[in-house]
Design an enzyme around this catalytic site. Structure first.
Site, PDB file in Angstrom:
ATOM      1  N   SER A   7       0.896  -1.051  -0.043  1.00  0.00           N
ATOM      2  CA  SER A   7       0.158   0.076   0.034  1.00  0.00           C
ATOM      3  C   SER A   7       0.892   1.344   0.037  1.00  0.00           C
ATOM      4  O   SER A   7       1.476   1.442   0.923  1.00  0.00           O
ATOM      5  CB  SER A   7      -0.904  -0.073   1.240  1.00  0.00           C
ATOM      6  OG  SER A   7      -1.252   1.420   1.413  1.00  0.00           O
ATOM      7  N   HIS A  32      -1.454  -1.250  -4.062  1.00  0.00           N
ATOM      8  CA  HIS A  32      -2.834  -1.191  -3.566  1.00  0.00           C
ATOM      9  C   HIS A  32      -2.640   0.522  -3.197  1.00  0.00           C
ATOM     10  O   HIS A  32      -1.792   1.143  -2.594  1.00  0.00           O
ATOM     11  CB  HIS A  32      -2.838  -1.628  -2.161  1.00  0.00           C
ATOM     12  CG  HIS A  32      -3.814  -1.789  -1.317  1.00  0.00           C
ATOM     13  ND1 HIS A  32      -5.124  -2.415  -1.898  1.00  0.00           N
ATOM     14  CD2 HIS A  32      -4.230  -0.801  -0.366  1.00  0.00           C
ATOM     15  CE1 HIS A  32      -5.954  -1.938  -0.879  1.00  0.00           C
ATOM     16  NE2 HIS A  32      -5.723  -1.188   0.174  1.00  0.00           N
ATOM     17  N   ASP A  34      -4.736   3.550  -1.535  1.00  0.00           N
ATOM     18  CA  ASP A  34      -5.936   3.925  -0.624  1.00  0.00           C
ATOM     19  C   ASP A  34      -6.356   5.294  -0.664  1.00  0.00           C
ATOM     20  O   ASP A  34      -5.576   6.358  -0.584  1.00  0.00           O
ATOM     21  CB  ASP A  34      -5.229   3.866   0.993  1.00  0.00           C
ATOM     22  CG  ASP A  34      -5.060   2.372   1.231  1.00  0.00           C
ATOM     23  OD1 ASP A  34      -6.023   1.651   1.319  1.00  0.00           O
ATOM     24  OD2 ASP A  34      -3.835   2.117   1.587  1.00  0.00           O
ATOM     25  N   MET A  36      -8.844   8.070   0.286  1.00  0.00           N
ATOM     26  CA  MET A  36      -9.834   8.667   1.701  1.00  0.00           C
ATOM     27  C   MET A  36     -10.007   9.961   1.509  1.00  0.00           C
ATOM     28  O   MET A  36      -9.403  10.724   1.003  1.00  0.00           O
ATOM     29  CB  MET A  36      -8.679   8.609   2.990  1.00  0.00           C
ATOM     30  CG  MET A  36      -8.222   7.195   3.115  1.00  0.00           C
ATOM     31  SD  MET A  36      -7.111   7.305   4.419  1.00  0.00           S
ATOM     32  CE  MET A  36      -6.255   5.658   4.650  1.00  0.00           C
ATOM     33  N   HIS A  65      -8.608   1.353  -3.337  1.00  0.00           N
ATOM     34  CA  HIS A  65      -9.592   1.034  -2.362  1.00  0.00           C
ATOM     35  C   HIS A  65     -10.166   2.422  -2.002  1.00  0.00           C
ATOM     36  O   HIS A  65      -9.512   3.328  -1.582  1.00  0.00           O
ATOM     37  CB  HIS A  65      -8.528   0.414  -1.135  1.00  0.00           C
ATOM     38  CG  HIS A  65      -9.311   0.335   0.036  1.00  0.00           C
ATOM     39  ND1 HIS A  65      -8.641   0.016   1.171  1.00  0.00           N
ATOM     40  CD2 HIS A  65     -10.651   0.144   0.189  1.00  0.00           C
ATOM     41  CE1 HIS A  65      -9.640  -0.200   2.351  1.00  0.00           C
ATOM     42  NE2 HIS A  65     -10.741  -0.157   1.706  1.00  0.00           N
ATOM     43  N   MET A  67     -12.063   4.556   0.098  1.00  0.00           N
ATOM     44  CA  MET A  67     -12.609   4.829   1.488  1.00  0.00           C
ATOM     45  C   MET A  67     -13.360   6.135   1.315  1.00  0.00           C
ATOM     46  O   MET A  67     -12.777   7.002   2.169  1.00  0.00           O
ATOM     47  CB  MET A  67     -11.631   4.750   2.700  1.00  0.00           C
ATOM     48  CG  MET A  67     -11.088   3.416   2.927  1.00  0.00           C
ATOM     49  SD  MET A  67      -9.444   3.277   3.537  1.00  0.00           S
ATOM     50  CE  MET A  67      -8.359   3.305   2.319  1.00  0.00           C
ATOM     51  N   MET A 136     -11.186  -5.549   6.142  1.00  0.00           N
ATOM     52  CA  MET A 136     -10.210  -4.759   6.855  1.00  0.00           C
ATOM     53  C   MET A 136      -9.961  -5.513   8.066  1.00  0.00           C
ATOM     54  O   MET A 136     -10.577  -6.000   9.130  1.00  0.00           O
ATOM     55  CB  MET A 136     -11.054  -3.506   7.276  1.00  0.00           C
ATOM     56  CG  MET A 136     -11.314  -2.631   6.269  1.00  0.00           C
ATOM     57  SD  MET A 136      -9.939  -1.848   5.024  1.00  0.00           S
ATOM     58  CE  MET A 136      -8.954  -1.363   6.394  1.00  0.00           C
ATOM     59  N   ASP A 169      -6.696  -6.418   4.341  1.00  0.00           N
ATOM     60  CA  ASP A 169      -6.022  -5.037   4.581  1.00  0.00           C
ATOM     61  C   ASP A 169      -5.797  -4.595   5.940  1.00  0.00           C
ATOM     62  O   ASP A 169      -6.943  -4.412   6.713  1.00  0.00           O
ATOM     63  CB  ASP A 169      -6.683  -4.225   3.676  1.00  0.00           C
ATOM     64  CG  ASP A 169      -6.047  -2.797   3.413  1.00  0.00           C
ATOM     65  OD1 ASP A 169      -5.125  -2.676   3.973  1.00  0.00           O
ATOM     66  OD2 ASP A 169      -7.060  -2.008   2.832  1.00  0.00           O
TER      67      ASP A 169
HETATM   68  C1  DX5 Z   1      -6.079   1.540   6.082  1.00  0.00           C
HETATM   69  C2  DX5 Z   1      -5.738   1.234   4.592  1.00  0.00           C
HETATM   70  C3  DX5 Z   1      -4.686   0.216   4.433  1.00  0.00           C
HETATM   71  C4  DX5 Z   1      -3.555   0.539   5.057  1.00  0.00           C
HETATM   72  C5  DX5 Z   1      -2.775  -0.790   5.421  1.00  0.00           C
HETATM   73  O1  DX5 Z   1      -7.144   2.582   6.166  1.00  0.00           O
HETATM   74  O2  DX5 Z   1      -6.831   0.779   3.984  1.00  0.00           O
HETATM   75  O3  DX5 Z   1      -4.396  -0.292   3.157  1.00  0.00           O
HETATM   76  O4  DX5 Z   1      -2.636   1.424   4.424  1.00  0.00           O
HETATM   77  O5  DX5 Z   1      -1.500  -0.305   6.122  1.00  0.00           O
HETATM   78  P1  DX5 Z   1      -0.699  -1.197   7.265  1.00  0.00           P
HETATM   79  O6  DX5 Z   1      -0.387  -2.221   6.493  1.00  0.00           O
HETATM   80  O7  DX5 Z   1       0.307  -0.369   7.698  1.00  0.00           O
HETATM   81  O8  DX5 Z   1      -1.805  -1.544   8.211  1.00  0.00           O
HETATM   82 ZN    ZN Z   2      -6.637  -0.438   1.878  1.00  0.00          ZN
END
Ligand code: DX5
Ligand code: ZN
Length: 214
Positions: A7, A32, A34, A36, A65, A67, A136, A169
């Site tokens: 990620s 990956h 993320d 947000m 992903h 969010m 998650m 994840d």
């Molecule tokens: C959290 C994200 C993850 C995160 C994982 O909200 O969706 O993808 O980056 O990070 P680690 O591996 O550091 O938990």
């Molecule tokens: Zn993620």
């Protein structure tokens, strides 16, 4: 074969292309991303312009992903930006069927994500129409959190009847990787364990090797 998806949330954004090249060379299977919005989760990260830019720098599939609230508003933009797989949250306010059908129409793999507290019953009706369930292992919003072992039964239960890919994840690292694989996961996202390790290439190789020995 277990897939490792670093990620980029934990990468150095000022040298993203180099960070990605390093994990690609080391054998990462996916990148990956993320996304947000500061609304669905209490944090803001990156959006479609970054997906568009990194699309040019790697041959690896981009595993996006979302969010975000109302993912339907931005789905086409993320598709156009070059996402290969898009996962949105079942808890988000959206027209789930429209999102699934749109991703299908454009040939993008369909993923649905579950927060740690969300049960499988929330997606049972739509499991046949999706490719990936992302479970998650932490509350979404931040990298580097501790894996919640309470989600392991959900992964094993899902494995009994879901034929698609189970992606886990949050909180995956050298210590937790085998628990997650033995519960039935196929794809492991790792942010902090890769980009926070000081040597991301080495970390990817180690996780890939551990994955074969669980
Ligand atoms: C959290 C994200 C993850 C995160 C994982 O909200 O969706 O993808 O980056 O990070 P680690 O591996 O550091 O938990
Ligand atoms: Zn993620």
């Amino acid at each position: 074969m277990i897939k490792i998806a670093p990620s980029i949330l934990s990468a150095d954004f000022s040298r993203l292309a180099d960070e990605i090249a390093e994990v690609e060379k080391a054998g990462a299977d996916l990148i990956h991303v993320d996304v947000m919005d500061g609304c669905f989760v209490p944090n803001i990260s990156i959006g479609q312009p970054v997906v568009r830019s990194i699309r040019k720098t790697t041959k690896l599939p981009l595993d996006v992903h979302l969010m975000i609230e109302k993912p339907d508003r931005y789905l086409k933009e993320f598709i156009d930006a070059g996402s290969d797989r898009i996962t949105f949250h079942i808890e988000a306010d959206t027209d789930v069927n429209w999102c699934i059908n749109t991703l299908r129409e454009f040939g993008v793999s369909v993923g649905i994500a579950l927060r740690p507290e969300t049960p499988i019953s929330a997606i049972r009706q739509i499991l046949d129409g999706i490719d990936i369930v992302l479970v998650m292992g932490v509350e979404p919003g931040f990298g580097g959190q501790r894996f919640m072992e309470s989600v392991l039964p959900k992964i094993s239960e899902l494995r009994k009847f879901f034929k698609g890919e189970i992606e886990v994840d949050g909180g995956v690292n050298r210590e937790t990787i085998c628990q997650v694989i033995n519960a039935g996961a196929d794809t492991l996202v790792a942010g902090n364990a890769v980009f926070g390790s000081g040597d991301s290439g080495k970390a990817v190789k180690e996780l890939k090797k551990l994955a074969t020995k669980c």
